[in-house]
Scaffold this active site. Structure first.
Site, short mmCIF file in Angstrom:
data_model
loop_
_atom_site.label_atom_id
_atom_site.label_comp_id
_atom_site.label_asym_id
_atom_site.label_seq_id
_atom_site.Cartn_x
_atom_site.Cartn_y
_atom_site.Cartn_z
N HIS A 67 0.83 -1.20 0.00
CA HIS A 67 0.00 0.00 0.00
C HIS A 67 0.87 1.25 0.00
CE1 HIS A 67 0.36 -1.88 3.98
NE2 HIS A 67 0.56 -0.68 4.47
N CYS A 181 1.73 -5.36 15.77
CA CYS A 181 2.85 -5.50 14.85
C CYS A 181 3.55 -4.15 14.72
CB CYS A 181 2.39 -6.01 13.48
SG CYS A 181 1.33 -4.87 12.57
#
Length: 646
Positions: A67, A181
Site C-alpha cells: 500500500h 505488529c
C-alpha cells in the site's frame, strides 16, 4: 466502509504471469493510473516502495497487501491480482510465496482513517481459507469482484453475530489476547481474526485487543481481565499497559504465528494455565508479565524509543530556529534578532530551547519508559535534567535513561504495598524514590565520569582537522548511504545529533550534505543513460532529485532494491568523497532538518559563509557525479554481459 465501491472489474488482473514483486506492483499501479485513481505513477511507486522498505506486507497464506499513501492519489482505491503460480515476497519470517495481491492507494489526507479501515476490513474478509482460495481460483474479473462483494457482506453479518455472542457468552474458559505488529495495521488485525476464529472452533471465549496504528482498539474490560483463564501476546513490539495482565498465565508469540497455528497456540496457553493457575488478587501494580528478550535487544529498543520521541523536538526546534535565521538574513533584521523579547528573539529562544533544554530530558525519559513503562517517566526526566546540569549532554541522557529505567524496574518489583495504598504507591512513592535514586546516581556517581567522557569526545571532535576530519567524514558518508534510512543510517543520525547537542556541528553538516548524493545520482544516471535502466527506474529518477534537496534518501530505495550491489556500491563511493570533503573543510551545521536551506545556516565558516556554502553543496554534487559515473559504468558492464536485464 463499502469496499466494493473502492474497486471495479477494470482494476482486477486474473492469473497474471508475474515473476517478481516489483513486476506485480508496477502492473497494478498501471491499472490504477488508467482508471484515474492516481495522477503520478512515479510518485505513487515511490510511496509504495518506501512502505515496502519499512516492513513486510506479505501476510502469510499466499496473501500480500502492499500500500502507498501519497498526494498523487486522487481517491482511495485498490487493485487486485491473482498470480499464475506464485512469486517471492518478503514476509516477517523471510520470503513467502504469494499468489494473491491487493494494492491499496490512499490519499495522504486519509492516512489515519480510510487507510486503516480498508486494511482492517480486507484482512478480516480474507482470513477465511475457503474465501481466499475461491478468489485465487476466480476465472474472470467479474467472478472475482462478485466473490469479494459477497464475502464482505457475509463478513459484516458474521461480525455483528459474533459481537452479540461475545456479550452473552458464559463459557467457563476465557482467553484474553493482545495483537500488535510494528506497523500496527495488517498483521495486527489478521492475527486477531485468526485467534477469534480458532476460539469459536474450540468452544473457548477469546477476547482480542488490537494495539495498532489507531492506538488500543477493542480494549479488554476489567471484567474480562478478572475472568481470564489465560493470556496470549501475539506481538513484535512492547505491549502497552502490560501491567493489566499481571498474574495471568501468559505466552508470547510473534504476531504472524496465529495466522499459521492459532488453535495450537490457544491450546498451549490453556495447558499452561492448568499447570500454573492465575495468581489471586491481581492488581494494577502487581509485577508485570516478563517479556524475555536479550539485553542487547532491550538496550537497542530503549535507545531507539528515546530517539524516536526526541526527533519531533529536534525537527520542530531546528525548523523554527532556521526560519528565524533565514528571515533575519533575508530582511536584514539582525538588530531585531538580537533584541531581548522581540518577536524574532522569542522564535530563536523557542527553537533553541527545544533543542538545548528539552531534547536530552525527553531522550532520557522515553529511554526509561521503554524499560519500565509509565512509572519510569518522572525519574527519566530527572536523569535527563541532571545530565544537562553536569554537562554530560546527549551521552548522559542515554545513560541516565537506562539508569532510571532499570532502577524503576527494580523498585516496581521489590516495593509493593496492599491494594489500599495503590494510589500512594503509583503517584508518590514510585516517582519520588526513582527520582532520588536516578537523579543522585547521575549527579554524584555515574554522571561525572560520563560528563568527562562526553567532554573528552567533544574535545576530540573539535580538534579533528585535516586527515582525521577527512576520515570521520568518509565514515559518516558511508553510514548515511549504506541502507538509505535504515538502521545504519539511523546510527549515523544518532551520532551526529549527539555531537550537535554537545556543540560540535561538523558531523551534522557532513550528514546533511551526504543525504543528497543518492537522490541526485538516481536522477543524473537515468537522464544520462536511460537505455541502461528500466522504465520504473527512469520514472523514479524524474522526481528523486527533489527529494534530495529536501534531505530525503528514501527516494533511491526502488532502484537500490532492483540492483543492490551496483547501486549501493556506487552510492558509497560518492558519499565517502562528499563526507570526506565536508569534514576536511571544517564546516558546521547546528540546525537539523533544513534540507537545501542548510547551506544558508552553516556555522564555523573558516573560509567565509559564501565559500563554505559552495563547498558544502559542491561536495554533494561532486559525490553524485562520482556515483553516477560509477553506476553507469557498472550497469553498462552488467547489461552487456547479460547479468542485468533492462
Amino acid at each position: 466502509m463499502n469496499l466494493s465501491a473502492l474497486t471495479n472489474q477494470d482494476l482486477i488482473l486474473i492469473k497474471s504471469p508475474f515473476k517478481t514483486r516489483d513486476e506485480a506492483i508496477n502492473a497494478l499501479i498501471d491499472k490504477l493510473y488508467q482508471q484515474g485513481k492516481i495522477s503520478d505513477k512515479t510518485e505513487f511507486l515511490n510511496a509504495v516502495m518506501q512502505r515496502e522498505s519499512e516492513g513486510p506486507t506479505a501476510l502469510g497464506e499466499g496473501l500480500a497487501i502492499p500500500h502507498g499513501k501519497s498526494l498523487s492519489v486522487k481517491e482511495a482505491a485498490f487493485a487486485v491480482a491473482t498470480i499464475e503460480g506464485s512469486i517471492d515476497w518478503e514476509g516477517i519470517d523471510g520470503d513467502e510465496s504469494v499468489n494473491l495481491v491487493f494494492l491499496l492507494a490512499i490519499p495522504s489526507a486519509e492516512a489515519g482513517t480510510t487507510h486503516i479501515q480498508l486494511l482492517t476490513q480486507l484482512t478480516t474478509a480474507l482470513v477465511d481459507d475457503d474465501t481466499r482460495e475461491a478468489i485465487v481460483q476466480a476465472v474472470s474479473p467479474a467472478n472475482l469482484f462478485e466473490l469479494l462483494s459477497q464475502n464482505i457482506a457475509k463478513q459484516s453479518e458474521e461480525s455483528t453475530q459474533t459481537e452479540s455472542l461475545v456479550q452473552n457468552d458464559s463459557s467457563e474458559l476465557t482467553v484474553v489476547c493482545v495483537t500488535a505488529c510494528p506497523a500496527g495495521i495488517a498483521h495486527t488485525y489478521m492475527a486477531a481474526e485468526y485467534l477469534e476464529k480458532a476460539g469459536k472452533k474450540l468452544g473457548i471465549r477469546v477476547v482480542v485487543e488490537k494495539q495498532g496504528a489507531n492506538g488500543i482498539e477493542g480494549r479488554i474490560s476489567n471484567q474480562d481481565l478478572q475472568n481470564a483463564t489465560a493470556c496470549i501476546f501475539a506481538a513484535e513490539v512492547a505491549i502497552k499497559e502490560v501491567e493489566r495482565f499481571a498474574g495471568i498465565p501468559t505466552i508470547k508469540v510473534p504476531v504472524a504465528e496465529p495466522i499459521k497455528r492459532a488453535e495450537s497456540i490457544i491450546q498451549e496457553v490453556i495447558e499452561k494455565a492448568k499447570h500454573n493457575p492465575r495468581q489471586a488478587n491481581v492488581t494494577e501494580t502487581s509485577t508485570p508479565v516478563e517479556q524475555k528478550v536479550s539485553v542487547k535487544t532491550e538496550l537497542k529498543q530503549a535507545l531507539l524509543s528515546g530517539i524516536s520521541f526526541a526527533v519531533p523536538l529536534i525537527v520542530a526546534g531546528g525548523t523554527v530556529l532556521a526560519v528565524a535565521v533565514l528571515i533575519t538574513q533575508i530582511f536584514g533584521l539582525q538588530e531585531v534578532y538580537e533584541t531581548e523579547n522581540s518577536w524574532l528573539w522569542l522564535y530563536r529562544k523557542l527553537g533553541g530551547n527545544l533543542l538545548g533544554v528539552l531534547m536530552v530530558p525527553v531522550l532520557s525519559a522515553y529511554t526509561a519508559y521503554s524499560l519500565a513503562d509509565k512509572p519510569a517517566l518522572g525519574p527519566g526526566f530527572a536523569a535527563g535534567v541532571a545530565a544537562n546540569l553536569i554537562g554530560s549532554g546527549f551521552l548522559g541522557g542515554v545513560v541516565g535513561g537506562l539508569i532510571a529505567g532499570y532502577v524503576m524496574r527494580y523498585v516496581k518489583k521489590h516495593i509493593r504495598l496492599s491494594p489500599t495504598f495503590n494510589g500512594f504507591l503509583s503517584f508518590y512513592l514510585y516517582p519520588v524514590i526513582g527520582t532520588l535514586i536516578a537523579g543522585s546516581l547521575m549527579l554524584f556517581v555515574v554522571g561525572k565520569p560520563v560528563a568527562l567522557i562526553n567532554t573528552g569526545l567533544t574535545t576530540w571532535l573539535n580538534s579533528l582537522s585535516g586527515s582525521n576530519a577527512l576520515l570521520l567524514g568518509l565514515i559518516i558518508g558511508c553510514f548515511v548511504s549504506f541502507d538509505l534510512g535504515g538502521p545504519v543510517n539511523k546510527a549515523a543520525y544518532a551520532f551526529c545529533l549527539g555531537a550537535m547537542a554537545n556543540g560540535v556541528y561538523g558531523p551534522y553538516a557532513i550528514f546533511a550534505s551526504v543525504k543528497m548524493v543518492s537522490a541526485f545520482t538516481v536522477t543524473a544516471s537515468t537522464m544520462i543513460a536511460p537505455r541502461l535502466f528500466k522504465d520504473f527506474e527512469i520514472e523514479t529518477g524524474k522526481s528523486t532529485w527533489l527529494l534530495g534537496l529536501a534531505g530525503i534518501t528514501e527516494g533511491a530505495i526502488p532502484m537500490a532494491i532492483e540492483d543492490p550491489i551496483r547501486v549501493i556500491g556506487s552510492f558509497l563511493l560518492g558519499s565517502a568523497v562528499t563526507g570526506a570533503l565536508v569534514g576536511w573543510a571544517s564546516i558546521g551545521l547546528s540546525t537539523p532538518g533544513a534540507g537545501i536551506f542548510s547551506m544558508f545556516l552553516l556555522t564555523d565558516n573558516p573560509l567565509g559563509a559564501f565559500a563554505s556554502a559552495g563547498i558544502w553543496f559542491g561536495a554533494a554534487l561532486l559525490g553524485a557525479l562520482i556515483s553516477t559515473i560509477t553506476l553507469i559504468a557498472w550497469r553498462k558492464q552488467a547489461v552487456s554481459s547479460g547479468k542485468f536485464a533492462v
